[in-house]
Design a protein around this motif. Structure first.
Motif, PDB file in Angstrom:
ATOM      1  N   GLU A  65      -2.746  15.152 -50.901  1.00  0.00           N
ATOM      2  CA  GLU A  65      -3.466  14.245 -51.806  1.00  0.00           C
ATOM      3  C   GLU A  65      -2.486  13.281 -52.471  1.00  0.00           C
ATOM      4  O   GLU A  65      -2.738  12.074 -52.570  1.00  0.00           O
ATOM      5  CB  GLU A  65      -4.220  15.061 -52.865  1.00  0.00           C
ATOM      6  CG  GLU A  65      -5.075  14.209 -53.806  1.00  0.00           C
ATOM      7  CD  GLU A  65      -5.756  15.026 -54.894  1.00  0.00           C
ATOM      8  OE1 GLU A  65      -6.337  14.408 -55.811  1.00  0.00           O
ATOM      9  OE2 GLU A  65      -5.697  16.276 -54.837  1.00  0.00           O
ATOM     10  N   PHE A  66      -1.349  13.823 -52.936  1.00  0.00           N
ATOM     11  CA  PHE A  66      -0.323  12.992 -53.562  1.00  0.00           C
ATOM     12  C   PHE A  66       0.231  11.965 -52.575  1.00  0.00           C
ATOM     13  O   PHE A  66       0.402  10.784 -52.911  1.00  0.00           O
ATOM     14  CB  PHE A  66       0.816  13.862 -54.100  1.00  0.00           C
ATOM     15  CG  PHE A  66       2.026  13.078 -54.514  1.00  0.00           C
ATOM     16  CD1 PHE A  66       2.054  12.397 -55.725  1.00  0.00           C
ATOM     17  CD2 PHE A  66       3.133  12.992 -53.683  1.00  0.00           C
ATOM     18  CE1 PHE A  66       3.170  11.650 -56.097  1.00  0.00           C
ATOM     19  CE2 PHE A  66       4.249  12.252 -54.039  1.00  0.00           C
ATOM     20  CZ  PHE A  66       4.271  11.579 -55.254  1.00  0.00           C
ATOM     21  N   LEU A  67       0.508  12.392 -51.336  1.00  0.00           N
ATOM     22  CA  LEU A  67       1.063  11.487 -50.322  1.00  0.00           C
ATOM     23  C   LEU A  67       0.110  10.335 -50.020  1.00  0.00           C
ATOM     24  O   LEU A  67       0.534   9.183 -49.884  1.00  0.00           O
ATOM     25  CB  LEU A  67       1.382  12.265 -49.041  1.00  0.00           C
ATOM     26  CG  LEU A  67       2.634  13.138 -49.078  1.00  0.00           C
ATOM     27  CD1 LEU A  67       2.714  14.012 -47.828  1.00  0.00           C
ATOM     28  CD2 LEU A  67       3.896  12.282 -49.207  1.00  0.00           C
ATOM     29  N   LYS A  68      -1.179  10.647 -49.905  1.00  0.00           N
ATOM     30  CA  LYS A  68      -2.168   9.590 -49.638  1.00  0.00           C
ATOM     31  C   LYS A  68      -2.176   8.563 -50.757  1.00  0.00           C
ATOM     32  O   LYS A  68      -2.249   7.356 -50.512  1.00  0.00           O
ATOM     33  CB  LYS A  68      -3.559  10.204 -49.466  1.00  0.00           C
ATOM     34  CG  LYS A  68      -3.759  10.922 -48.133  1.00  0.00           C
ATOM     35  CD  LYS A  68      -5.156  11.534 -48.050  1.00  0.00           C
ATOM     36  CE  LYS A  68      -5.367  12.206 -46.693  1.00  0.00           C
ATOM     37  NZ  LYS A  68      -6.683  12.878 -46.619  1.00  0.00           N
ATOM     38  N   LEU A  69      -2.090   9.032 -51.997  1.00  0.00           N
ATOM     39  CA  LEU A  69      -2.069   8.121 -53.141  1.00  0.00           C
ATOM     40  C   LEU A  69      -0.756   7.340 -53.208  1.00  0.00           C
ATOM     41  O   LEU A  69      -0.735   6.189 -53.652  1.00  0.00           O
ATOM     42  CB  LEU A  69      -2.298   8.895 -54.441  1.00  0.00           C
ATOM     43  CG  LEU A  69      -3.716   9.438 -54.631  1.00  0.00           C
ATOM     44  CD1 LEU A  69      -3.761  10.435 -55.793  1.00  0.00           C
ATOM     45  CD2 LEU A  69      -4.700   8.290 -54.876  1.00  0.00           C
ATOM     46  N   ALA A  70       0.340   7.961 -52.753  1.00  0.00           N
ATOM     47  CA  ALA A  70       1.639   7.277 -52.740  1.00  0.00           C
ATOM     48  C   ALA A  70       1.642   6.104 -51.764  1.00  0.00           C
ATOM     49  O   ALA A  70       2.462   5.188 -51.893  1.00  0.00           O
ATOM     50  CB  ALA A  70       2.751   8.266 -52.380  1.00  0.00           C
ATOM     51  N   GLY A  89      -2.713  10.178 -63.350  1.00  0.00           N
ATOM     52  CA  GLY A  89      -4.036  10.121 -63.961  1.00  0.00           C
ATOM     53  C   GLY A  89      -5.138  10.476 -62.986  1.00  0.00           C
ATOM     54  O   GLY A  89      -6.075  11.213 -63.322  1.00  0.00           O
ATOM     55  N   GLU A  90      -5.031   9.978 -61.760  1.00  0.00           N
ATOM     56  CA  GLU A  90      -6.062  10.234 -60.753  1.00  0.00           C
ATOM     57  C   GLU A  90      -6.091  11.698 -60.331  1.00  0.00           C
ATOM     58  O   GLU A  90      -7.141  12.248 -60.006  1.00  0.00           O
ATOM     59  CB  GLU A  90      -5.823   9.342 -59.528  1.00  0.00           C
ATOM     60  CG  GLU A  90      -6.900   9.461 -58.476  1.00  0.00           C
ATOM     61  CD  GLU A  90      -7.238   8.121 -57.835  1.00  0.00           C
ATOM     62  OE1 GLU A  90      -7.781   8.153 -56.728  1.00  0.00           O
ATOM     63  OE2 GLU A  90      -6.965   7.079 -58.432  1.00  0.00           O
ATOM     64  N   MET A  91      -4.912  12.341 -60.332  1.00  0.00           N
ATOM     65  CA  MET A  91      -4.843  13.741 -59.926  1.00  0.00           C
ATOM     66  C   MET A  91      -4.998  14.695 -61.115  1.00  0.00           C
ATOM     67  O   MET A  91      -4.898  15.910 -60.952  1.00  0.00           O
ATOM     68  CB  MET A  91      -3.507  14.008 -59.208  1.00  0.00           C
ATOM     69  CG  MET A  91      -3.387  13.314 -57.857  1.00  0.00           C
ATOM     70  SD  MET A  91      -1.817  13.691 -57.002  1.00  0.00           S
ATOM     71  CE  MET A  91      -2.057  15.432 -56.567  1.00  0.00           C
ATOM     72  N   PHE A  92      -5.227  14.127 -62.329  1.00  0.00           N
ATOM     73  CA  PHE A  92      -5.371  14.923 -63.563  1.00  0.00           C
ATOM     74  C   PHE A  92      -4.147  15.819 -63.789  1.00  0.00           C
ATOM     75  O   PHE A  92      -4.254  16.990 -64.127  1.00  0.00           O
ATOM     76  CB  PHE A  92      -6.656  15.764 -63.524  1.00  0.00           C
ATOM     77  CG  PHE A  92      -7.895  14.938 -63.361  1.00  0.00           C
ATOM     78  CD1 PHE A  92      -8.412  14.206 -64.427  1.00  0.00           C
ATOM     79  CD2 PHE A  92      -8.523  14.868 -62.129  1.00  0.00           C
ATOM     80  CE1 PHE A  92      -9.551  13.427 -64.273  1.00  0.00           C
ATOM     81  CE2 PHE A  92      -9.669  14.097 -61.968  1.00  0.00           C
ATOM     82  CZ  PHE A  92     -10.187  13.359 -63.039  1.00  0.00           C
ATOM     83  N   LEU A  93      -2.978  15.214 -63.573  1.00  0.00           N
ATOM     84  CA  LEU A  93      -1.715  15.921 -63.775  1.00  0.00           C
ATOM     85  C   LEU A  93      -0.828  15.093 -64.701  1.00  0.00           C
ATOM     86  O   LEU A  93      -1.037  13.892 -64.870  1.00  0.00           O
ATOM     87  CB  LEU A  93      -0.995  16.137 -62.440  1.00  0.00           C
ATOM     88  CG  LEU A  93      -1.697  17.038 -61.412  1.00  0.00           C
ATOM     89  CD1 LEU A  93      -0.998  16.941 -60.069  1.00  0.00           C
ATOM     90  CD2 LEU A  93      -1.737  18.481 -61.893  1.00  0.00           C
TER      91      LEU A  93
END
Length: 213
Positions: free
Chosen positions: A157-162, A173-177
């Motif tokens: 999920e993080f990689l896709k957003l990166a 913010g998008e990952m609520f972290l």
């Protein structure tokens, strides 16, 4: 042996001339022509109906820059291989080029031996990346994923957003972290995937179809 057909797109004629001489010095490469910007390239491509094997594309150009040109190529010549040329290691700009389908990027002060390796990697393996990366990243595109690093769902999920234009703070913010947790994800993935920058993460995702251009 037939030579790979190369086109140079760069508004600095002195640099482009030197680059053409270097490319033509390699036995398996030949420069077909040189244009000063993306619009000239498009006009030439549409007039000849012949797609080159490889385009060396400057990013900062007048009239039509590298990003705009990459967008057109993605829509109209998706099979052509493109290497981005950059004066500076500007991460955001280079990621935009990769997201639009560029197969790698070169800094203009690159050593001739590394330049030749970059051409060969793109033609033979499909990608070039100047950082020290794992065999997974630079392996053959059709070699399968048997050696692919095992990733957790949240890492994917993080990689896709990166791969998007979001900042690390926006990704948090998008990952609520928290931003600190996102920094931890990033550093852990740098180590796990053997890359040293966000560009390396993006190329890994494109290569392994985590993110599709």
């Amino acid at each position: 042996m037939s030579k790979h057909n190369v086109v140079i797109v760069d508004d600095h004629q002195l640099f482009a001339g030197s680059l053409e001489g270097l490319v033509n010095s390699y036995p398996n490469y030949e420069v077909a022509y040189h244009t000063l910007n993306g619009k000239e390239l498009i006009d030439k491509l549409e007039a000849t109906n012949r797609t080159p094997d490889l385009i060396l594309l400057d990013i900062n150009m007048p009239i039509m820059n590298g990003i705009e040109t990459m967008e057109w190529l993605k829509q109209n010549r998706p099979d052509v291989k493109v290497l981005a040329l950059s004066m500076e290691d500007d991460e955001d700009t280079i990621i935009k080029m990769l997201r639009h389908g560029a197969k790698g990027y070169l800094l203009k002060d690159i050593e001739p031996l590394v330049f030749k390796q970059a051409l060969d990697d793109v033609m033979n393996k499909g990608f070039y990346y100047s950082d020290k990366v794992s065999n997974t990243l630079l392996g053959s595109l059709d070699g399968g994923n048997s050696d692919r690093v095992k990733l957790k769902e949240r890492e994917i999920e993080f990689l896709k957003l990166a791969c998007t234009e979001k900042t690390y703070k926006e990704i948090a913010g998008e990952m609520f972290l928290s931003p600190k947790t996102i920094d931890g994800y990033r550093e852990a993935l740098f180590e796990k995937l053997e890359v040293r920058s966000r560009i390396g993460l993006v190329l890994y995702c494109i290569k392994n179809k985590i993110y599709r251009v």
